[in-house]
Enzyme design. Structure first.
Site, mmCIF file in Angstrom:
data_model
loop_
_atom_site.group_PDB
_atom_site.id
_atom_site.type_symbol
_atom_site.label_atom_id
_atom_site.label_comp_id
_atom_site.label_asym_id
_atom_site.label_seq_id
_atom_site.Cartn_x
_atom_site.Cartn_y
_atom_site.Cartn_z
ATOM 1 N N ALA A 113 -0.926 -1.882 2.699
ATOM 2 C CA ALA A 113 -1.356 -0.833 3.624
ATOM 3 C C ALA A 113 -2.417 0.029 2.944
ATOM 4 O O ALA A 113 -2.465 0.129 1.718
ATOM 5 C CB ALA A 113 -0.164 0.028 4.047
ATOM 6 N N ASP A 114 -3.239 0.639 3.769
ATOM 7 C CA ASP A 114 -4.220 1.592 3.267
ATOM 8 C C ASP A 114 -4.356 2.708 4.287
ATOM 9 O O ASP A 114 -4.292 2.466 5.492
ATOM 10 C CB ASP A 114 -5.578 0.928 3.029
ATOM 11 C CG ASP A 114 -6.538 1.856 2.309
ATOM 12 O OD1 ASP A 114 -6.155 2.420 1.262
ATOM 13 O OD2 ASP A 114 -7.677 2.032 2.784
#
Length: 189
Positions: A69-70
């Site tokens: 995830a970012d």
């Protein structure tokens, strides 16, 4: 087996809320936006790269699935990454003061056979911040390692006038969308 490709204790805490067992992969992915990438494309790419790098670490594990995830703060099309120091954090907070900005979070789930991704865009409106407000917040240290120089789940929440979107997404892992992607892989009922 599910693995989280993230050093973020917030992401691990949020993923735990879904009742899943998972391993944590400690990896460092260079995060630099290409001049031709939109903010959303950049966030999607980094999340995918984290999941891919994590999958390489567990390639020998049968049925390994990696979640990457970012999360990035975006104002006027400019991505605000993690500030290097308090001076940079203060500059970010001054720019966010009295304005609305986007928080974009991408979640990528990757296995040897398939992949899926979800992207959530939330809008956060911050009240006008005085120099005293900013100095007090910087003194908490919460800004360290946080995109845009703030953590919504901490005392900075007192400065948030409005949030349209996913609170957990602003924290770093949008739970509803993450659960949807995990269901696609059969990891949640």
């Amino acid at each position: 087996m599910l693995h989280l490709a993230s050093r973020s204790p917030r992401r691990a805490e949020l993923l735990t809320r879904l009742g899943l067992q998972f391993g944590i992969l400690d990896l460092a992915i260079p995060e630099q936006q290409d001049a031709t990438e939109s903010a959303a494309d950049y966030v999607r790419r980094v999340a995918r790269e984290k999941a891919g790098a994590g999958l390489l670490q567990v390639v020998a594990v049968p049925d390994a699935v990696v979640l990457g995830a970012d999360t990035e703060v975006v104002l006027d099309g400019v991505v605000f990454g993690k500030p290097a120091d308090a001076v940079e954090a203060a500059a970010m907070l001054r720019r966010l003061s009295g304005r609305s900005h986007q928080v974009i979070t991408a979640v990528s789930l990757l296995s040897a056979a398939r992949e899926a991704q979800a992207v959530v865009v939330s809008e956060v409106t911050v009240e006008a911040l005085s120099d005293v407000d900013i100095a007090r917040y910087l003194d908490t240290g919460e800004w360290q390692g946080k995109a845009g120089g703030y953590a919504i789940q901490g005392c900075f929440e007192a400065h948030v006038l409005r949030l349209d979107g996913s609170y957990s997404g602003v924290m770093g892992l949008p739970l509803q969308q993450t659960a949807q992607v995990l269901r696609q892989f059969g990891l949640l009922p």
